[in-house]
Scaffold this motif. Sequence first.
Motif, PDB file in Angstrom:
ATOM      1  N   SER A   1      17.749 -71.439  36.947  1.00 22.22           N
ATOM      2  CA  SER A   1      16.835 -71.210  35.835  1.00 22.22           C
ATOM      3  C   SER A   1      17.527 -71.587  34.546  1.00 22.22           C
ATOM      4  CB  SER A   1      16.426 -69.737  35.757  1.00 22.22           C
ATOM      5  OG  SER A   1      15.743 -69.361  36.908  1.00 22.22           O
ATOM      6  N   ARG A   2      16.721 -71.940  33.585  1.00 21.78           N
ATOM      7  CA  ARG A   2      17.280 -72.187  32.263  1.00 21.78           C
ATOM      8  C   ARG A   2      17.725 -70.863  31.679  1.00 21.78           C
ATOM      9  NH1 ARG A   2      12.516 -74.807  29.335  1.00 21.78           N
ATOM     10  NH2 ARG A   2      11.780 -72.880  30.180  1.00 21.78           N
ATOM     11  N   GLU A   3      18.752 -70.922  30.857  1.00 18.91           N
ATOM     12  CA  GLU A   3      19.252 -69.707  30.225  1.00 18.91           C
ATOM     13  C   GLU A   3      18.121 -69.011  29.478  1.00 18.91           C
ATOM     14  OE1 GLU A   3      22.852 -68.702  27.234  1.00 18.91           O
ATOM     15  OE2 GLU A   3      23.249 -69.908  29.006  1.00 18.91           O
ATOM     16  N   GLY A   4      18.015 -67.697  29.684  1.00 20.12           N
ATOM     17  CA  GLY A   4      16.987 -66.909  29.016  1.00 20.12           C
ATOM     18  C   GLY A   4      15.665 -66.840  29.763  1.00 20.12           C
ATOM     19  N   THR A   5      15.477 -67.644  30.821  1.00 19.07           N
ATOM     20  CA  THR A   5      14.238 -67.641  31.588  1.00 19.07           C
ATOM     21  C   THR A   5      14.304 -66.564  32.665  1.00 19.07           C
ATOM     22  OG1 THR A   5      14.036 -70.017  31.259  1.00 19.07           O
ATOM     23  CG2 THR A   5      12.680 -69.040  32.987  1.00 19.07           C
ATOM     24  N   ALA A   6      13.359 -65.630  32.645  1.00 21.42           N
ATOM     25  CA  ALA A   6      13.362 -64.521  33.604  1.00 21.42           C
ATOM     26  C   ALA A   6      13.044 -65.017  35.008  1.00 21.42           C
ATOM     27  CB  ALA A   6      12.352 -63.461  33.180  1.00 21.42           C
ATOM     28  N   THR A   7      13.676 -64.389  35.994  1.00 22.86           N
ATOM     29  CA  THR A   7      13.441 -64.732  37.390  1.00 22.86           C
ATOM     30  C   THR A   7      13.766 -63.519  38.257  1.00 22.86           C
ATOM     31  OG1 THR A   7      13.880 -66.409  39.064  1.00 22.86           O
ATOM     32  CG2 THR A   7      15.762 -65.630  37.807  1.00 22.86           C
ATOM     33  N   ARG A   8      13.473 -63.627  39.546  1.00 27.62           N
ATOM     34  CA  ARG A   8      13.715 -62.550  40.504  1.00 27.62           C
ATOM     35  C   ARG A   8      14.353 -63.151  41.744  1.00 27.62           C
ATOM     36  NH1 ARG A   8       8.879 -58.644  42.080  1.00 27.62           N
ATOM     37  NH2 ARG A   8       8.270 -59.583  40.138  1.00 27.62           N
ATOM     38  N   TRP A   9      15.370 -62.472  42.314  1.00 25.73           N
ATOM     39  CA  TRP A   9      16.024 -62.930  43.538  1.00 25.73           C
ATOM     40  C   TRP A   9      16.664 -61.760  44.252  1.00 25.73           C
ATOM     41  CZ3 TRP A   9      21.472 -62.582  43.496  1.00 25.73           C
ATOM     42  CH2 TRP A   9      22.052 -62.406  42.248  1.00 25.73           C
ATOM     43  N   GLU A  10      17.096 -61.983  45.481  1.00 24.53           N
ATOM     44  CA  GLU A  10      17.692 -60.937  46.300  1.00 24.53           C
ATOM     45  C   GLU A  10      19.109 -61.313  46.692  1.00 24.53           C
ATOM     46  OE1 GLU A  10      15.408 -60.048  49.762  1.00 24.53           O
ATOM     47  OE2 GLU A  10      13.600 -59.603  48.625  1.00 24.53           O
ATOM     48  N   GLY A  11      19.921 -60.301  46.959  1.00 23.54           N
ATOM     49  CA  GLY A  11      21.275 -60.538  47.412  1.00 23.54           C
ATOM     50  C   GLY A  11      21.922 -59.243  47.864  1.00 23.54           C
ATOM     51  N   THR A  12      23.191 -59.325  48.216  1.00 23.15           N
ATOM     52  CA  THR A  12      23.949 -58.184  48.704  1.00 23.15           C
ATOM     53  C   THR A  12      24.998 -57.793  47.669  1.00 23.15           C
ATOM     54  OG1 THR A  12      23.638 -58.936  50.977  1.00 23.15           O
ATOM     55  CG2 THR A  12      25.408 -57.344  50.586  1.00 23.15           C
ATOM     56  N   VAL A  13      25.106 -56.495  47.374  1.00 26.76           N
ATOM     57  CA  VAL A  13      26.091 -56.004  46.421  1.00 26.76           C
ATOM     58  C   VAL A  13      27.476 -56.132  47.052  1.00 26.76           C
ATOM     59  CG1 VAL A  13      26.925 -54.020  45.108  1.00 26.76           C
ATOM     60  CG2 VAL A  13      24.463 -54.396  45.375  1.00 26.76           C
ATOM     61  N   GLU A  14      28.333 -56.922  46.405  1.00 32.08           N
ATOM     62  CA  GLU A  14      29.694 -57.119  46.892  1.00 32.08           C
ATOM     63  C   GLU A  14      30.697 -56.248  46.148  1.00 32.08           C
ATOM     64  OE1 GLU A  14      29.142 -61.794  48.124  1.00 32.08           O
ATOM     65  OE2 GLU A  14      29.826 -61.306  46.109  1.00 32.08           O
ATOM     66  N   ALA A  15      30.362 -55.886  44.899  1.00 36.13           N
ATOM     67  CA  ALA A  15      31.280 -55.061  44.107  1.00 36.13           C
ATOM     68  C   ALA A  15      30.505 -54.395  42.980  1.00 36.13           C
ATOM     69  CB  ALA A  15      32.393 -55.913  43.525  1.00 36.13           C
ATOM     70  N   ILE A  16      30.946 -53.188  42.619  1.00 37.00           N
ATOM     71  CA  ILE A  16      30.402 -52.485  41.464  1.00 37.00           C
ATOM     72  C   ILE A  16      31.458 -52.569  40.374  1.00 37.00           C
ATOM     73  CG2 ILE A  16      29.594 -50.277  40.569  1.00 37.00           C
ATOM     74  CD1 ILE A  16      28.640 -49.631  43.431  1.00 37.00           C
ATOM     75  N   LEU A  17      31.093 -53.162  39.249  1.00 35.57           N
ATOM     76  CA  LEU A  17      32.009 -53.424  38.140  1.00 35.57           C
ATOM     77  C   LEU A  17      31.683 -52.515  36.967  1.00 35.57           C
ATOM     78  CD1 LEU A  17      31.674 -57.288  38.416  1.00 35.57           C
ATOM     79  CD2 LEU A  17      33.462 -55.873  39.408  1.00 35.57           C
ATOM     80  N   PRO A  18      32.546 -52.451  35.949  1.00 38.76           N
ATOM     81  CA  PRO A  18      32.274 -51.571  34.806  1.00 38.76           C
ATOM     82  C   PRO A  18      30.982 -51.909  34.069  1.00 38.76           C
ATOM     83  CG  PRO A  18      34.555 -52.304  34.783  1.00 38.76           C
ATOM     84  CD  PRO A  18      33.859 -53.059  35.875  1.00 38.76           C
ATOM     85  N   ASP A  19      30.633 -53.179  34.001  1.00 43.58           N
ATOM     86  CA  ASP A  19      29.441 -53.568  33.240  1.00 43.58           C
ATOM     87  C   ASP A  19      28.361 -54.211  34.104  1.00 43.58           C
ATOM     88  OD1 ASP A  19      30.796 -55.898  33.791  1.00 43.58           O
ATOM     89  OD2 ASP A  19      30.495 -56.778  31.809  1.00 43.58           O
ATOM     90  N   GLY A  20      28.454 -54.050  35.421  1.00 42.16           N
ATOM     91  CA  GLY A  20      27.443 -54.656  36.277  1.00 42.16           C
ATOM     92  C   GLY A  20      27.852 -54.683  37.732  1.00 42.16           C
ATOM     93  N   LEU A  21      27.369 -55.721  38.418  1.00 43.36           N
ATOM     94  CA  LEU A  21      27.599 -55.869  39.849  1.00 43.36           C
ATOM     95  C   LEU A  21      27.981 -57.299  40.161  1.00 43.36           C
ATOM     96  CD1 LEU A  21      24.198 -54.373  41.083  1.00 43.36           C
ATOM     97  CD2 LEU A  21      26.364 -53.167  41.007  1.00 43.36           C
ATOM     98  N   GLN A  22      28.608 -57.479  41.302  1.00 40.00           N
ATOM     99  CA  GLN A  22      28.728 -58.815  41.863  1.00 40.00           C
ATOM    100  C   GLN A  22      27.764 -58.828  43.036  1.00 40.00           C
ATOM    101  OE1 GLN A  22      32.544 -60.685  42.301  1.00 40.00           O
ATOM    102  NE2 GLN A  22      31.910 -61.585  44.238  1.00 40.00           N
ATOM    103  N   VAL A  23      26.749 -59.690  42.972  1.00 41.50           N
ATOM    104  CA  VAL A  23      25.714 -59.767  43.997  1.00 41.50           C
ATOM    105  C   VAL A  23      25.713 -61.172  44.570  1.00 41.50           C
ATOM    106  CG1 VAL A  23      23.249 -59.556  44.496  1.00 41.50           C
ATOM    107  CG2 VAL A  23      24.316 -58.022  42.829  1.00 41.50           C
ATOM    108  N   SER A  24      26.056 -61.282  45.855  1.00 44.28           N
ATOM    109  CA  SER A  24      26.092 -62.575  46.549  1.00 44.28           C
ATOM    110  C   SER A  24      26.811 -63.637  45.722  1.00 44.28           C
ATOM    111  CB  SER A  24      24.679 -63.021  46.915  1.00 44.28           C
ATOM    112  OG  SER A  24      24.099 -62.100  47.806  1.00 44.28           O
TER     113      SER A  24
END
Length: 177
Positions: free
Chosen positions: A28-51
């Motif tokens: 997607s272009r930067e700023g364009t909203a989208t939806r996708w699925e994945g698996t959580v690989e890590a929980i980070l201080p400011d977010g997640l690593q997903v796939s």
Amino acid sequence: MKKGIGFGIFLLAWIGLMLTACTTPPASREGTATRWEGTVEAILPDGLQVSGRLVRWTGQTQILGDLQVGARVEVEGAPADGAWNATMIRVQSSGGSVAGTAGGTMVSPLPTPILQMEFKGVVEEVLPNGYRIGGRTVMVTATTRVEGPIAVGTFVEVKGVLQPDGTILAFRIHVED
């Protein structure tokens, strides 16, 4: 015969593209909203690593369900600065539906506060997905910044996040002199 082989190659390529589309966020272009699925690989201080992708959250991000490593999630957001800024993260139950209460949603602001760690130690063992450093298991991912060559006997500084299983997910490992 040649037609059959060509069709078989085409069919395998098409199936590969379909499987990749199931876990890879669409381009997607930067700023364009989208939806996708994945698996959580890590929980980070400011977010997640997903796939393999960094997903950032803010105080405005809605998190539906209980986030944990290994969970399947649906992410709504937009790409920005090499990551995805999430507006909503839905944890899926084992049956593929969104986890939550009988009303269908369980909204929490952010997950339990994350304990960041920083320590120094000697690399005791190289593991398949990390290291044994100073008696602690330190996991690395594609987003871990490793500064310097690491081998058994190397003295390093580790900065990371304590995970629920007691391991440390490193976001930086620096070789000390």
